[in-house]
Motif scaffolding. Structure first.
Motif, mmCIF file in Angstrom:
data_model
loop_
_atom_site.group_PDB
_atom_site.id
_atom_site.type_symbol
_atom_site.label_atom_id
_atom_site.label_comp_id
_atom_site.label_asym_id
_atom_site.label_seq_id
_atom_site.Cartn_x
_atom_site.Cartn_y
_atom_site.Cartn_z
ATOM 1 N N ALA A 199 24.467 52.517 42.782
ATOM 2 C CA ALA A 199 23.781 53.785 42.548
ATOM 3 C C ALA A 199 22.272 53.615 42.652
ATOM 4 C CB ALA A 199 24.152 54.339 41.180
ATOM 5 N N GLU A 200 21.791 52.483 42.210
ATOM 6 C CA GLU A 200 20.344 52.271 42.187
ATOM 7 C C GLU A 200 19.775 51.853 43.533
ATOM 8 O OE1 GLU A 200 19.631 49.472 39.063
ATOM 9 O OE2 GLU A 200 20.759 50.689 37.636
ATOM 10 N N GLY A 201 20.484 50.970 44.236
ATOM 11 C CA GLY A 201 19.884 50.436 45.460
ATOM 12 C C GLY A 201 20.834 50.324 46.643
ATOM 13 N N GLY A 202 21.995 50.913 46.518
ATOM 14 C CA GLY A 202 22.935 50.857 47.629
ATOM 15 C C GLY A 202 23.491 49.461 47.848
ATOM 16 N N LEU A 203 24.228 49.330 48.920
ATOM 17 C CA LEU A 203 24.847 48.044 49.256
ATOM 18 C C LEU A 203 23.815 46.936 49.384
ATOM 19 C CD1 LEU A 203 27.723 48.361 51.890
ATOM 20 C CD2 LEU A 203 27.751 47.248 49.670
ATOM 21 N N ARG A 204 22.618 47.297 49.786
ATOM 22 C CA ARG A 204 21.560 46.311 49.995
ATOM 23 C C ARG A 204 21.314 45.468 48.751
ATOM 24 N NH1 ARG A 204 19.768 47.020 54.912
ATOM 25 N NH2 ARG A 204 18.598 45.111 54.723
ATOM 26 N N ARG A 205 21.319 46.131 47.594
ATOM 27 C CA ARG A 205 20.975 45.375 46.394
ATOM 28 C C ARG A 205 22.193 44.882 45.626
ATOM 29 N NH1 ARG A 205 16.031 48.096 43.215
ATOM 30 N NH2 ARG A 205 15.892 49.202 45.193
ATOM 31 N N PHE A 206 23.362 45.171 46.142
ATOM 32 C CA PHE A 206 24.565 44.674 45.484
ATOM 33 C C PHE A 206 24.774 43.194 45.800
ATOM 34 C CE2 PHE A 206 28.998 43.469 46.229
ATOM 35 C CZ PHE A 206 29.501 43.561 44.940
ATOM 36 N N SER A 207 24.911 42.399 44.759
ATOM 37 C CA SER A 207 25.232 40.984 44.950
ATOM 38 C C SER A 207 25.908 40.481 43.682
ATOM 39 C CB SER A 207 23.974 40.155 45.245
ATOM 40 O OG SER A 207 23.207 39.976 44.082
ATOM 41 N N VAL A 208 26.740 39.502 43.848
ATOM 42 C CA VAL A 208 27.435 38.925 42.694
ATOM 43 C C VAL A 208 26.420 38.415 41.675
ATOM 44 C CG1 VAL A 208 29.036 37.135 41.929
ATOM 45 C CG2 VAL A 208 29.388 38.270 44.127
ATOM 46 N N ALA A 209 25.383 37.791 42.183
ATOM 47 C CA ALA A 209 24.361 37.231 41.300
ATOM 48 C C ALA A 209 23.682 38.323 40.474
ATOM 49 C CB ALA A 209 23.327 36.464 42.122
ATOM 50 N N ALA A 210 23.363 39.434 41.128
ATOM 51 C CA ALA A 210 22.682 40.520 40.417
ATOM 52 C C ALA A 210 23.581 41.139 39.357
ATOM 53 C CB ALA A 210 22.222 41.584 41.413
ATOM 54 N N VAL A 211 24.849 41.296 39.674
ATOM 55 C CA VAL A 211 25.800 41.856 38.713
ATOM 56 C C VAL A 211 25.896 40.953 37.488
ATOM 57 C CG1 VAL A 211 28.216 42.447 38.317
ATOM 58 C CG2 VAL A 211 27.137 43.074 40.486
ATOM 59 N N ALA A 212 26.038 39.662 37.748
ATOM 60 C CA ALA A 212 26.145 38.703 36.646
ATOM 61 C C ALA A 212 24.885 38.732 35.784
ATOM 62 C CB ALA A 212 26.379 37.304 37.203
ATOM 63 N N ALA B 251 20.608 47.270 67.326
ATOM 64 C CA ALA B 251 21.751 47.858 68.029
ATOM 65 C C ALA B 251 23.036 47.107 67.686
ATOM 66 C CB ALA B 251 21.504 47.841 69.527
ATOM 67 N N GLU B 252 22.920 45.817 67.504
ATOM 68 C CA GLU B 252 24.109 44.998 67.257
ATOM 69 C C GLU B 252 24.580 45.031 65.812
ATOM 70 O OE1 GLU B 252 23.175 41.112 68.676
ATOM 71 O OE2 GLU B 252 22.559 41.878 70.639
ATOM 72 N N GLY B 253 23.639 44.987 64.887
ATOM 73 C CA GLY B 253 24.063 44.866 63.506
ATOM 74 C C GLY B 253 23.311 45.727 62.509
ATOM 75 N N GLY B 254 22.505 46.647 63.019
ATOM 76 C CA GLY B 254 21.760 47.517 62.123
ATOM 77 C C GLY B 254 20.674 46.774 61.358
ATOM 78 N N LEU B 255 20.072 47.478 60.431
ATOM 79 C CA LEU B 255 18.993 46.903 59.630
ATOM 80 C C LEU B 255 19.433 45.642 58.900
ATOM 81 C CD1 LEU B 255 16.858 49.599 57.764
ATOM 82 C CD2 LEU B 255 16.109 47.762 59.249
ATOM 83 N N ARG B 256 20.726 45.598 58.593
ATOM 84 C CA ARG B 256 21.236 44.450 57.827
ATOM 85 C C ARG B 256 20.955 43.122 58.526
ATOM 86 N NH1 ARG B 256 23.607 46.451 53.574
ATOM 87 N NH2 ARG B 256 23.792 44.379 52.709
#
Lengths: 195, 195
Positions: free
Chosen positions: A25-38, B25-30
């Motif tokens: 909710a706060e940062g989208g998939l970009r900020r989701f990480s196992v480390a951050a959750v923990a 084009a291949e993988g987006g911003l990610r």
DNA sequence: GTCTATACCGGGATAGAC
DNA sequence: GTCTATCCCGGTATAGAC
């Protein structure tokens, strides 16, 4: 209520999923990480791996929960929209928008590419149920076959998803649009598409 | 043609931007990163920093180029759509979809949050020009004021962006939809929205 | 079932040689 | 203007103690 300190006991698995939603909710998939959750839960970075073999399996659990919640939200919105099948289907776009803006867990999470190889039957059952609900609402309109229902569903979701992407990417920033204002717009746009 | 070997000379700055587009084009911003761009060009990871102070400034240059290219694509599509202002505006959704699916550089890149603090006058001028073009096309329809043109633009872009997101996220994977097929759908949806 | 500690990786960014 | 070398950081994941 009795876990002010030593929070890390009880149901870490459920807590990991709940906290994952917070991060999405706060940062989208970009900020989701196992480390951050923990980190946010105050547990070690190794703890989550007792409950999920890797990052993608945690994400899969989150995806399944999102599919279920989204389905419930869509059902509720359709029922609130009344009896006209077109109105009920149009309400899907608004409900989708609201859900994604609130939780960050839209189709880009529910159907994330990295989940394709994650064998998680519960998630798959839930995403199937979500699609079934969409087909139900679409075929309740004049549309006769599944073949013709799919493009309709795609259009409705595209509208809801498009608005939500623009919203979370800050495109509406300068013009103080509220969530409800845009949800209404998405619903109206969907209504226009249905004819 | 004379640079089979020792490729890294000439105009690295331009090459960095071009290669950034490839990665988008291949993988987006990610998958976009300074390191990846350098690697693909066969230069050291330090080389890009001679031309751009940091990652965000490279992304800003890419964003500016995308804004200019997208504007040209939209203009061309509008002209190809004929004289009816509504048809011309509807063509924007299809052109936007095609451009984003092809390049990966949609509004989420052009207006990326991390660019807000990057002072790059060229990028800002180009994004302004892009928005001007959209306003021109929107106000050419029955819409009288800028106030009323903006929601219309938002709806058109939401449709194009929604379809492109679903497409790149693989939502259409099972049903072999072609780019042109969906571009047509996006255009038709936009046409329905304009009334 | 959670901890500490650690190995590994990739990306961002800088220093200094050439 | 590009190179090599290096540092820092954060994320993934595992080993082994408790």
């Amino acid at each position: 209520m009795s876990r002010q300190r030593g929070y890390h006991h009880g149901d870490l698995r459920a807590a990991l999923i709940a906290t994952s939603f917070e991060l999405l909710a706060e940062g989208g998939l970009r900020r989701f990480s196992v480390a951050a959750v923990a980190r946010r839960l105050g547990v070690s970075s190794a703890a989550p791996y007792r409950h999920f073999p890797d990052r993608d399996h945690l994400l899969s659990a989150v995806s399944g929960a999102a599919a279920e919640d989204l389905r419930a939200a869509i059902r509720a919105a359709a029922d609130a929209a009344g009896a006209d099948p077109a109105d009920r289907l149009a309400a899907v776009a608004g409900a989708y928008f609201r859900y994604v803006v609130t939780t960050g867990a839209g189709f880009h999470v529910i159907f994330a590419a990295e989940l394709h190889r994650v064998a998680d039957e519960q998630r798959r059952a839930r995403t199937r149920a979500l699609m079934d609900t969409l087909f139900e609402l679409a075929t309740a309109t004049a549309v006769p076959s599944y073949q013709q229902a799919l493009p309709l569903i795609e259009a409705i979701i595209a509208v809801g998803h498009g608005y939500s992407s623009l919203f979370t990417d800050g495109f509406f920033a300068r013009n103080t649009r509220t969530v409800e204002e845009i949800a209404t717009r998405a619903t109206e746009a969907a209504r226009a598409l249905i004819r």
